[in-house]
Motif scaffolding. Structure first.
Motif, short mmCIF file in Angstrom:
data_model
loop_
_atom_site.label_atom_id
_atom_site.label_comp_id
_atom_site.label_asym_id
_atom_site.label_seq_id
_atom_site.Cartn_x
_atom_site.Cartn_y
_atom_site.Cartn_z
N GLY A 2 0.82 -1.20 0.00
CA GLY A 2 0.00 0.00 0.00
C GLY A 2 0.85 1.25 0.00
O GLY A 2 2.01 1.23 0.37
N LYS A 3 0.27 2.36 -0.42
CA LYS A 3 0.98 3.62 -0.49
C LYS A 3 1.11 4.22 0.90
O LYS A 3 0.15 4.27 1.66
N THR A 4 2.30 4.65 1.27
CA THR A 4 2.55 5.31 2.55
C THR A 4 3.12 6.70 2.27
O THR A 4 3.28 7.09 1.12
N LYS A 5 3.45 7.44 3.30
CA LYS A 5 4.01 8.78 3.12
C LYS A 5 5.34 8.74 2.39
O LYS A 5 5.69 9.64 1.67
N ARG A 6 6.10 7.68 2.59
CA ARG A 6 7.42 7.58 1.98
C ARG A 6 7.44 6.59 0.81
O ARG A 6 8.49 6.19 0.37
N GLY A 7 6.32 6.17 0.35
CA GLY A 7 6.28 5.22 -0.75
C GLY A 7 5.51 3.98 -0.37
O GLY A 7 4.71 3.98 0.56
N LYS A 8 5.78 2.91 -1.06
CA LYS A 8 5.08 1.66 -0.79
C LYS A 8 5.76 0.91 0.34
O LYS A 8 6.96 1.01 0.54
N GLY A 9 4.97 0.13 1.06
CA GLY A 9 5.53 -0.65 2.15
C GLY A 9 4.62 -1.79 2.53
O GLY A 9 3.46 -1.84 2.14
N THR A 10 5.17 -2.72 3.30
CA THR A 10 4.44 -3.91 3.72
C THR A 10 4.73 -4.18 5.18
O THR A 10 5.85 -3.99 5.64
N LYS A 11 3.72 -4.61 5.92
CA LYS A 11 3.89 -5.06 7.30
C LYS A 11 3.64 -6.55 7.34
O LYS A 11 2.65 -7.03 6.80
N ILE A 12 4.54 -7.24 7.99
CA ILE A 12 4.35 -8.67 8.21
C ILE A 12 4.08 -8.84 9.70
O ILE A 12 4.94 -8.54 10.52
N MET A 13 2.87 -9.27 10.01
CA MET A 13 2.48 -9.47 11.41
C MET A 13 2.55 -10.97 11.71
O MET A 13 2.09 -11.78 10.91
N ILE A 23 2.50 -19.16 15.05
CA ILE A 23 1.18 -19.80 15.03
C ILE A 23 0.20 -19.02 14.15
O ILE A 23 -0.88 -19.51 13.85
N ALA A 24 0.57 -17.80 13.75
CA ALA A 24 -0.27 -17.01 12.85
C ALA A 24 0.60 -15.98 12.15
O ALA A 24 1.46 -15.36 12.78
N ILE A 25 0.37 -15.79 10.85
CA ILE A 25 1.12 -14.81 10.07
C ILE A 25 0.16 -14.15 9.09
O ILE A 25 -0.68 -14.82 8.49
N SER A 26 0.29 -12.83 8.95
CA SER A 26 -0.48 -12.13 7.92
C SER A 26 0.37 -10.99 7.37
O SER A 26 1.28 -10.49 8.02
N ILE A 27 0.05 -10.60 6.16
CA ILE A 27 0.77 -9.52 5.48
C ILE A 27 -0.25 -8.45 5.13
O ILE A 27 -1.35 -8.75 4.66
N GLY A 28 0.12 -7.18 5.35
CA GLY A 28 -0.79 -6.10 5.04
C GLY A 28 -0.03 -4.86 4.61
O GLY A 28 1.20 -4.83 4.58
N SER A 29 -0.76 -3.84 4.30
CA SER A 29 -0.18 -2.56 3.90
C SER A 29 0.56 -1.95 5.08
O SER A 29 0.21 -2.16 6.25
N ALA A 30 1.55 -1.14 4.81
CA ALA A 30 2.35 -0.53 5.88
C ALA A 30 1.65 0.65 6.53
O ALA A 30 2.05 1.08 7.60
N SER A 31 0.62 1.18 5.93
CA SER A 31 0.00 2.39 6.46
C SER A 31 -0.88 2.18 7.69
O SER A 31 -0.86 3.02 8.58
N PRO A 32 -1.68 1.11 7.85
CA PRO A 32 -2.50 1.00 9.05
C PRO A 32 -1.67 0.65 10.28
O PRO A 32 -0.62 0.02 10.18
N HIS A 33 -2.15 1.07 11.43
CA HIS A 33 -1.48 0.78 12.70
C HIS A 33 -1.62 -0.70 13.03
O HIS A 33 -2.55 -1.36 12.58
N GLU A 34 -0.70 -1.21 13.84
CA GLU A 34 -0.71 -2.64 14.18
C GLU A 34 -2.00 -3.07 14.88
O GLU A 34 -2.44 -4.19 14.73
N VAL A 35 -2.59 -2.16 15.65
CA VAL A 35 -3.81 -2.50 16.39
C VAL A 35 -4.91 -2.94 15.44
O VAL A 35 -5.69 -3.83 15.77
N THR A 36 -4.97 -2.35 14.26
CA THR A 36 -6.02 -2.72 13.31
C THR A 36 -5.72 -4.04 12.60
O THR A 36 -6.62 -4.62 12.00
#
Length: 107
Positions: A2-13, A23-36
């Motif tokens: 996803g688009k962030t302030k500094r470009g594209k990024g990915t979060k691996i939770m 026991i659980a893995i997900s990948i999402g856009s770097a812009s939302p906070h971890e709580v979401t």
């Protein structure tokens, strides 16, 4: 992803058990906070049952997240309170000792 302030990024939770096995893995856009992203990650759990307790850092101090996890999923969230917290404390010292034991010590 996803688009962030500094470009594209990915979060691996990831959620790991006490031995460090994932026991659980997900990948999402770097812009939302971890709580979401916590609930999405728990939905991707490899086990039949969710863990009874989830330990997170100060970023996971959210009364809404704590309520959703405990009511809908039966998971206790253990996270220390932020320094700027305005609402009364929701955790006493006993669960937070578990948080301190889970952190690696500096050598």
């Amino acid at each position: 992803m996803g688009k962030t302030k500094r470009g594209k990024g990915t979060k691996i939770m990831a959620v790991a058990d006490r031995s460090g096995l994932p026991i659980a893995i997900s990948i999402g856009s770097a812009s939302p906070h971890e709580v979401t992203l916590v609930e999405k990650t728990l939905d991707a759990c490899f086990l039949e049952h969710l863990p009874d307790k989830v330990i997170g850092d100060r970023a996971y101090d959210s009364d809404k997240l704590d309520g959703r996890l405990s009511e809908a999923r039966g998971v206790e969230l253990i996270a220390p309170h932020k320094n700027n917290r305005k609402k009364p404390a929701t955790q006493d010292g006993r669960p937070l000792r578990r948080f301190r034991r889970s952190r690696p010590r500096n050598s």
